[in-house]
Design a protein around this motif. Structure first.
Motif, PDB file in Angstrom:
ATOM      1  N   MET A   1       9.849  26.315  -2.100  1.00 21.52           N
ATOM      2  CA  MET A   1      10.102  25.117  -1.301  1.00 21.52           C
ATOM      3  C   MET A   1       8.986  24.096  -1.462  1.00 21.52           C
ATOM      4  O   MET A   1       9.240  22.886  -1.589  1.00 21.52           O
ATOM      5  CB  MET A   1      10.276  25.513   0.176  1.00 21.52           C
ATOM      6  N   MET A   2       7.751  24.558  -1.470  1.00 18.05           N
ATOM      7  CA  MET A   2       6.635  23.645  -1.660  1.00 18.05           C
ATOM      8  C   MET A   2       6.643  23.038  -3.064  1.00 18.05           C
ATOM      9  O   MET A   2       6.329  21.859  -3.247  1.00 18.05           O
ATOM     10  CB  MET A   2       5.320  24.377  -1.407  1.00 18.05           C
ATOM     11  N   HIS A   3       7.032  23.852  -4.057  1.00 22.63           N
ATOM     12  CA  HIS A   3       7.083  23.348  -5.432  1.00 22.63           C
ATOM     13  C   HIS A   3       8.128  22.243  -5.577  1.00 22.63           C
ATOM     14  O   HIS A   3       7.922  21.253  -6.288  1.00 22.63           O
ATOM     15  CB  HIS A   3       7.392  24.512  -6.381  1.00 22.63           C
ATOM     16  N   ARG A   4       9.268  22.386  -4.899  1.00 15.10           N
ATOM     17  CA  ARG A   4      10.309  21.373  -4.998  1.00 15.10           C
ATOM     18  C   ARG A   4       9.943  20.086  -4.258  1.00 15.10           C
ATOM     19  O   ARG A   4      10.439  19.021  -4.622  1.00 15.10           O
ATOM     20  CB  ARG A   4      11.615  21.935  -4.420  1.00 15.10           C
ATOM     21  N   ARG A   5       9.077  20.195  -3.257  1.00 16.65           N
ATOM     22  CA  ARG A   5       8.745  19.013  -2.456  1.00 16.65           C
ATOM     23  C   ARG A   5       7.261  18.667  -2.554  1.00 16.65           C
ATOM     24  O   ARG A   5       6.663  18.151  -1.616  1.00 16.65           O
ATOM     25  CB  ARG A   5       9.124  19.270  -0.999  1.00 16.65           C
ATOM     26  N   ILE A   6       6.677  18.939  -3.702  1.00 18.74           N
ATOM     27  CA  ILE A   6       5.258  18.683  -3.876  1.00 18.74           C
ATOM     28  C   ILE A   6       4.947  17.194  -3.801  1.00 18.74           C
ATOM     29  O   ILE A   6       3.888  16.786  -3.296  1.00 18.74           O
ATOM     30  CB  ILE A   6       4.776  19.286  -5.226  1.00 18.74           C
ATOM     31  N   ARG A   7       5.881  16.351  -4.267  1.00 18.47           N
ATOM     32  CA  ARG A   7       5.628  14.907  -4.211  1.00 18.47           C
ATOM     33  C   ARG A   7       5.571  14.413  -2.773  1.00 18.47           C
ATOM     34  O   ARG A   7       4.685  13.629  -2.412  1.00 18.47           O
ATOM     35  CB  ARG A   7       6.727  14.158  -4.976  1.00 18.47           C
ATOM     36  N   MET A   8       6.490  14.873  -1.925  1.00 14.21           N
ATOM     37  CA  MET A   8       6.479  14.445  -0.527  1.00 14.21           C
ATOM     38  C   MET A   8       5.248  14.993   0.197  1.00 14.21           C
ATOM     39  O   MET A   8       4.659  14.306   1.045  1.00 14.21           O
ATOM     40  CB  MET A   8       7.760  14.923   0.160  1.00 14.21           C
TER      41      MET A   8
ATOM     42  N   LEU B   1       3.706   5.862  -5.614  1.00 12.32           N
ATOM     43  CA  LEU B   1       3.552   5.983  -7.065  1.00 12.32           C
ATOM     44  C   LEU B   1       2.434   6.966  -7.415  1.00 12.32           C
ATOM     45  O   LEU B   1       2.562   7.767  -8.353  1.00 12.32           O
ATOM     46  CB  LEU B   1       3.283   4.615  -7.679  1.00 12.32           C
ATOM     47  N   ALA B   2       1.331   6.904  -6.666  1.00 15.65           N
ATOM     48  CA  ALA B   2       0.238   7.847  -6.915  1.00 15.65           C
ATOM     49  C   ALA B   2       0.678   9.283  -6.643  1.00 15.65           C
ATOM     50  O   ALA B   2       0.343  10.207  -7.400  1.00 15.65           O
ATOM     51  CB  ALA B   2      -0.964   7.480  -6.044  1.00 15.65           C
ATOM     52  N   ALA B   3       1.448   9.480  -5.567  1.00 16.49           N
ATOM     53  CA  ALA B   3       1.948  10.821  -5.262  1.00 16.49           C
ATOM     54  C   ALA B   3       2.891  11.315  -6.360  1.00 16.49           C
ATOM     55  O   ALA B   3       2.883  12.507  -6.714  1.00 16.49           O
ATOM     56  CB  ALA B   3       2.666  10.814  -3.914  1.00 16.49           C
TER      57      ALA B   3
ATOM     58  N   ILE C   1       0.827  -1.204   0.000  1.00 21.88           N
ATOM     59  CA  ILE C   1       0.000   0.000   0.000  1.00 21.88           C
ATOM     60  C   ILE C   1       0.868   1.264   0.000  1.00 21.88           C
ATOM     61  O   ILE C   1       0.604   2.235  -0.723  1.00 21.88           O
ATOM     62  CB  ILE C   1      -0.962  -0.013   1.210  1.00 21.88           C
ATOM     63  N   ALA C   2       1.937   1.252   0.819  1.00 19.54           N
ATOM     64  CA  ALA C   2       2.828   2.417   0.883  1.00 19.54           C
ATOM     65  C   ALA C   2       3.488   2.681  -0.470  1.00 19.54           C
ATOM     66  O   ALA C   2       3.596   3.834  -0.916  1.00 19.54           O
ATOM     67  CB  ALA C   2       3.883   2.216   1.965  1.00 19.54           C
TER      68      ALA C   2
END
Length: 446
Positions: free
Chosen positions: A82-89, A49-51, A43-44
């Motif tokens: 900063m948010m743009h660079r770490r949008i996936r996390m 992958l979805a993120a 699941i993780a």
């Protein structure tokens, strides 16, 4: 002779720690292979992958939206970057907590235990990544970030005591002093934090000192250097004291090292002492125009070991402080910015010297950068073989603008003025005469 030297003991301790960690890793992997644990890991991975797909879709649109945000405060724009660079996390953390909440509502808490740990780890790592961006120094930022990630991971996994015991078991003894990996890790963390704090305080203090107009530029540099040495030195010794290192032995060792460095680094020490003397006697300061040998330029900064000088052609010279103390230095702007320049020229004997002097003074006065508050003067300095020799003296107040160019402009003004008033500038001429009766003269007559 010791049958077990320290190197052998340390190697054996490292092998034992590695074997213990390997055994714990095997138990951990075996636990992950259980059905529900493997299901949670799957699941993780699916959430990650979805993120990743969501971030790949949102990131370009967010970038285009950010380009239209004109007039926003700088701190808000930095936060968006900063948010743009770490949008996936960010998306991963949001999805993980949503999955954990849903599973805890629909099934047993044990069925989402690993997912909860993954969500906590991802949240902590994301918070640390945002917080460490406030640290300006890249090296200190990396040390604090990775150290905080390691500590948070061990805390969430409840492995802090085991890790501390494993690190503390690897140690070397120097007499009564015992140095272990755990003490070394603590020292690095404390030193990084204290140096970051010392840097912040030193930067703030330096900014206040530079804003004080009552302090001369050279004393400002000296005060900033002294504060930096005090803050960084205090941070170093305080970090060692907090982790329990005995500073008595360190003082003896540093004394011995200091004696050795005194013999091996005489030039370095000489430059350091010369730099302090320069700052104290205020002989030169940032912005002064100086000449040292063939080097002419203005001072950019005063360093602990050298002085940075920029010349008119854009070259930057790093002059050791010792050369400025022992050599002959011409400071064109030591007490004030006024500089007197002299140029020499000659005119023909048929020209009126009174008129020449008046025209030369008027031409120099009309030249840009030449001061009229200190009028130029022109004097006869001699009667040459083919010209009357003059000296023209004038003043400028901006030596940083260059000396050669202003001399050239004054010479050009003299040329135009002399041409306008029919004053000639003599130059050497040679006349060859053929005497009668010589062989060359006879041939010429034939």
């Amino acid at each position: 002779m010791d049958p077990h030297p320290p190197e052998t003991d340390v190697a054996a301790q490292l092998i034992a720690v590695a074997e213990a960690l390997l055994a714990q890793a095997q138990l951990f992997i075996a636990g992950l292979l259980r059905p529900w644990n493997a299901y949670q890991i799957g699941i993780a991975i699916a959430v990650f992958l979805a993120a990743h797909l969501i971030a790949a879709t949102v990131r370009p649109r967010m970038h285009e939206w950010m380009r239209t945000r004109e007039g926003w405060p700088k701190w808000r724009l930095r936060l968006l970057v900063m948010m743009h660079r770490r949008i996936r996390m960010i998306v991963f953390v949001a999805l993980m907590w949503a999955i954990v909440w849903i599973m805890r509502e629909l099934t047993w808490p044990s069925r989402s235990y690993i997912l909860g740990i993954v969500a906590e780890l991802a949240t902590a790592w994301l918070a640390i990544a945002f917080a460490t961006r406030l640290i300006v120094n890249p090296l200190v930022r990396s040390l604090v970030r990775y150290g905080a990630w390691a500590w948070v991971t061990l805390s969430i996994l409840n492995l802090t005591e085991d890790a501390q015991a494993a690190l503390d078991s690897v140690a070397i003894s120097f007499g009564e002093m015992r140095l272990s990996l755990w003490i070394l890790v603590q020292a690095i963390v404390m030193l990084a934090l204290l140096i970051a704090a010392a840097r912040f305080v030193a930067t703030a203090s330096a900014a206040r000192i530079r804003r004080n107009d009552d302090i001369s530029p050279s004393m400002q540099v000296l005060a900033v250097k002294v504060l930096q040495m005090l803050f960084y030195g205090a941070a170093f010794f305080l970090a060692l004291k907090l982790v329990g290192v005995d500073l008595t032995g360190l003082a003896v060792l540093s004394g011995a090292i200091g004696v050795g460095l005194g013999f091996g680094l005489q030039k370095v020490v000489s430059n350091l002492v010369s730099g302090i003397i320069i700052l104290l006697d205020k002989s030169i300061k940032p912005g002064d125009v100086i000449s040292l040998g063939e080097t002419f330029g203005w001072i950019n900064s005063l360093g602990a070991r050298y002085v940075s000088i920029t010349t008119r052609d854009g070259k930057e010279y790093l002059i050791p402080n010792e050369d400025l103390i022992t050599g002959q230095v011409v400071n064109w702007s030591h007490s004030n910015d006024f500089v007197r320049l002299d140029i020499f020229f000659g005119t023909a004997y048929g020209d009126d010297p009174h008129l020449v002097r008046r025209i030369a003074i008027e031409a120099a006065s009309k030249t840009e950068r030449v001061l009229t508050s200190r009028m130029p003067v022109c004097h006869i300095v001699g009667f040459g073989d083919s010209s009357v020799d003059y000296i023209l003296r004038f003043w400028i107040s901006d030596p940083t603008g260059g000396l050669t160019n202003i001399r050239g402009n004054v010479y050009l003004a003299l040329w135009d003025a002399f041409k306008e008033h029919d004053i000639s500038i003599p130059f050497p001429q040679r006349e060859v005469r053929v005497l009668e009766g010589s062989q060359l003269g006879t041939k010429a007559l034939d």
